[in-house]
Design an enzyme around this catalytic site. Sequence first.
Site, mmCIF file in Angstrom:
data_model
loop_
_atom_site.group_PDB
_atom_site.id
_atom_site.type_symbol
_atom_site.label_atom_id
_atom_site.label_comp_id
_atom_site.label_asym_id
_atom_site.label_seq_id
_atom_site.Cartn_x
_atom_site.Cartn_y
_atom_site.Cartn_z
ATOM 1 N N HIS A 13 4.934 -7.380 -3.764
ATOM 2 C CA HIS A 13 5.089 -5.914 -3.724
ATOM 3 C C HIS A 13 5.178 -5.506 -2.253
ATOM 4 O O HIS A 13 4.255 -5.769 -1.469
ATOM 5 C CB HIS A 13 3.907 -5.232 -4.415
ATOM 6 C CG HIS A 13 3.851 -5.536 -5.879
ATOM 7 N ND1 HIS A 13 2.719 -5.940 -6.533
ATOM 8 C CD2 HIS A 13 4.842 -5.512 -6.812
ATOM 9 C CE1 HIS A 13 2.998 -6.139 -7.817
ATOM 10 N NE2 HIS A 13 4.283 -5.891 -8.001
ATOM 11 N N GLU A 20 -6.426 -9.537 -5.317
ATOM 12 C CA GLU A 20 -6.323 -8.143 -4.858
ATOM 13 C C GLU A 20 -7.360 -7.941 -3.750
ATOM 14 O O GLU A 20 -8.558 -8.067 -3.976
ATOM 15 C CB GLU A 20 -6.616 -7.179 -6.022
ATOM 16 C CG GLU A 20 -5.697 -7.351 -7.218
ATOM 17 C CD GLU A 20 -4.309 -6.749 -7.025
ATOM 18 O OE1 GLU A 20 -4.113 -6.012 -6.026
ATOM 19 O OE2 GLU A 20 -3.422 -7.027 -7.854
ATOM 20 N N GLU A 30 2.413 -3.652 0.080
ATOM 21 C CA GLU A 30 1.031 -4.150 0.117
ATOM 22 C C GLU A 30 0.860 -4.947 1.412
ATOM 23 O O GLU A 30 1.071 -6.162 1.475
ATOM 24 C CB GLU A 30 0.760 -4.965 -1.154
ATOM 25 C CG GLU A 30 0.906 -4.076 -2.393
ATOM 26 C CD GLU A 30 0.725 -4.795 -3.720
ATOM 27 O OE1 GLU A 30 0.387 -5.994 -3.733
ATOM 28 O OE2 GLU A 30 0.916 -4.130 -4.753
ATOM 29 N N HIS A 70 -2.295 -9.654 -2.924
ATOM 30 C CA HIS A 70 -1.862 -8.269 -3.181
ATOM 31 C C HIS A 70 -2.912 -7.285 -2.672
ATOM 32 O O HIS A 70 -4.020 -7.675 -2.311
ATOM 33 C CB HIS A 70 -1.727 -8.031 -4.694
ATOM 34 C CG HIS A 70 -0.571 -8.721 -5.334
ATOM 35 N ND1 HIS A 70 0.505 -8.055 -5.873
ATOM 36 C CD2 HIS A 70 -0.324 -10.042 -5.531
ATOM 37 C CE1 HIS A 70 1.364 -8.922 -6.380
ATOM 38 N NE2 HIS A 70 0.890 -10.142 -6.182
HETATM 39 O O1 LIG Z 1 -2.904 -1.420 -8.460
HETATM 40 C C1 LIG Z 1 -2.064 -1.624 -9.298
HETATM 41 O O2 LIG Z 1 -1.857 -0.815 -10.248
HETATM 42 C C2 LIG Z 1 -1.209 -2.868 -9.269
HETATM 43 C C3 LIG Z 1 -1.676 -3.910 -8.283
HETATM 44 C C4 LIG Z 1 -0.863 -5.156 -8.559
HETATM 45 O O3 LIG Z 1 0.211 -5.275 -8.034
HETATM 46 N N1 LIG Z 1 -1.381 -6.005 -9.444
HETATM 47 C C5 LIG Z 1 -0.647 -7.116 -9.944
HETATM 48 C C6 LIG Z 1 -1.511 -7.894 -10.910
HETATM 49 C C7 LIG Z 1 -0.796 -9.113 -11.443
HETATM 50 C C8 LIG Z 1 -1.585 -9.879 -12.501
HETATM 51 O O4 LIG Z 1 -1.912 -9.273 -13.542
HETATM 52 O O5 LIG Z 1 -1.844 -11.078 -12.295
HETATM 53 C C9 LIG Z 1 0.580 -6.593 -10.680
HETATM 54 O O6 LIG Z 1 0.487 -5.556 -11.329
HETATM 55 O O7 LIG Z 1 1.617 -7.233 -10.585
HETATM 56 ZN ZN ZN Z 2 0.742 -6.035 -5.976
#
Ligand SMILES: O=C(O)CCC(=O)N[C@@H](CCC(=O)O)C(=O)O
Ligand code: ZN
Length: 344
Positions: free
Chosen positions: A62, A222, A65, A158
């Site tokens: 992303h 994260e 980030e 992330h």
């Molecule tokens: O903060 C958010 O809403 C999204 C943060 C983010 O990019 N999280 C990843 C998590 C991926 C996973 O579930 O392994 C995403 O949404 O892609």
């Molecule tokens: Zn992300």
Amino acid sequence: MLSDLMINNDFLAYTLANPTQLPAGYHFMLGQHTRVEVLDTGVIVFSPATASKDIVLSCAVHGNETAPIEICNQLISDLLTQRIIAKQRVMFLIGNPAAILNKTRFIDENMNRLFSGAHSKGEGLTHPERHRAKALEKYVADFFNANSDRQRIHYDLHTAIRPSKHEKFAIYPYRPGRAYSGEQMMFLAACGVDTILFHHEPTTTFSYYSSEQFQADAFTVELGKVMPFGQNDMSRFVQTHTMLEKLITESTLPSVAFDPAKVNLYKVSRSINKHFDDFEFNFASDTKNFSAFKQGEVLATEGGKQITVEQPLEAIVFPNENVPVGQRTVLCLVPAPNESIVNT
Ligand SMILES: O=C(O)CCC(=O)N[C@@H](CCC(=O)O)C(=O)O
Ligand SMILES: [Zn+2]
């Protein structure tokens, strides 16, 4: 040659100056000890003569980030200047350079929904994220397939859109039939990542791809809240940076026995997907990740129906109503005290 191409050993600047492709890949040696291969824009591999781990560190899947990008770029710079020397083989991936330049999560499509072949299905096949996800899959496949006798690790770094009650947390991809690694969770805890979410189903994320295809110890990590470049408080990432540096530069890390007191463990109880354009959350837009709601409380409405809390208590993470129909709007979590965890 290196200094002509990569001024000040700044691989990020070099990547952003060539956001779609490089004229050609190339390689060179650092002293007598490390072979460096620049395979594509944002793709660099450091290979010492011997190693026991093959490690992938990815960032900017992303584009907005930024903290993980700064951490990776510093590690790359420190390797290039030989301030640190790799004892493990490591590949850095700067996922979506065009989105970094655009200061957005993505250009056309969320790249972290396009792995495990999703890049080649459905609509939008011309989106740049489709090509990049497919290329990143290949770099990871080639990297891991080069050795069959090494530990494979992939941390996809992330930051979250919202603040979180647990600032740093990791998503452990679904892995039926494979116990969770206590050693990995203790490593993450030492990085300051003290909260783990066990996913309950296959996904099209980058970490799931590495976990499922290559049996890697793979996580989406994260590291805090999204901030623009220059606004990250880098003191909040010292622990993470230090541990990643140790991971790369030490032949072995002390094995730390799993201690449940050091981590908060949740499992995903369900993923709420969007079915209608009018999907709307029933909680404030500044609600933090890991906020908990009681059974019966209304989480969201869509298509004239209410979506309510099913368990006695469910915590929410990643709420985002601005996603296309069919995609995840939020994950619901419950405590996970009884997972199968082994000390490796
Ligand atoms: O903060 C958010 O809403 C999204 C943060 C983010 O990019 N999280 C990843 C998590 C991926 C996973 O579930 O392994 C995403 O949404 O892609
Ligand atoms: Zn992300």
